[in-house]
Design an enzyme around this catalytic site. Sequence first.
Site, PDB file in Angstrom:
ATOM      1  N   GLY A 124       0.814  -1.219   0.000  1.00  0.00           N
ATOM      2  CA  GLY A 124       0.000   0.000   0.000  1.00  0.00           C
ATOM      3  C   GLY A 124       0.843   1.262   0.000  1.00  0.00           C
ATOM      4  O   GLY A 124       0.531   2.240  -0.689  1.00  0.00           O
ATOM      5  N   CYS A 125       1.924   1.245   0.759  1.00  0.00           N
ATOM      6  CA  CYS A 125       2.795   2.421   0.859  1.00  0.00           C
ATOM      7  C   CYS A 125       3.542   2.663  -0.449  1.00  0.00           C
ATOM      8  O   CYS A 125       3.756   3.807  -0.848  1.00  0.00           O
ATOM      9  CB  CYS A 125       3.762   2.259   2.020  1.00  0.00           C
ATOM     10  SG  CYS A 125       2.907   2.125   3.606  1.00  0.00           S
ATOM     11  N   THR A 126       3.915   1.585  -1.124  1.00  0.00           N
ATOM     12  CA  THR A 126       4.581   1.716  -2.421  1.00  0.00           C
ATOM     13  C   THR A 126       3.608   2.294  -3.443  1.00  0.00           C
ATOM     14  O   THR A 126       3.956   3.223  -4.182  1.00  0.00           O
ATOM     15  CB  THR A 126       5.130   0.355  -2.883  1.00  0.00           C
ATOM     16  OG1 THR A 126       6.108  -0.088  -1.931  1.00  0.00           O
ATOM     17  CG2 THR A 126       5.766   0.452  -4.263  1.00  0.00           C
TER      18      THR A 126
END
Length: 155
Positions: free
Chosen positions: A44-46
Amino acid sequence: MSEVAVGKPIPDFVAASTHGDISQETLHGRTTVVYFYPKDSTPGCTTQAQGFRDHHQDFADAGCQIVGVSRDSLKSHANFTEKQGLPFALIADPDENLCELFKVMKMKNMYGKQVRGIERSTFLIDKQGVLIKEWRGLRVPGHVDEVLKAVREQA
């Protein structure tokens, strides 16, 4: 140190980033998006970082800079930045000073266990250093477009 609130100037801070020290003073004069995310190189952060990367020029054209924040180290941020080609600064906040200032630390369920971590959140700060909009507990899909729309409306 007071906490952030919509309609109020963000408090003074200094934090180490992949682009050198960042402070409330260095942000002054430009609209700024500060986004908090749980961990470098997670799915998700990527995806979120790639969204800000892919729209970086759109934000710049609207006179806005982007800054990401997580508890990861500068070394982790440098690797993440290089791997993803991120053109914006990532602040390392291992002591959670900024996380506490922006009140983004929450208890979350992870694999059935309660863990303390960063609640994915984004803050829009105007040229005078006043917090004008916040998104808390957000979902990644469509979020960067929503933030860009708010930046354009503010510009």
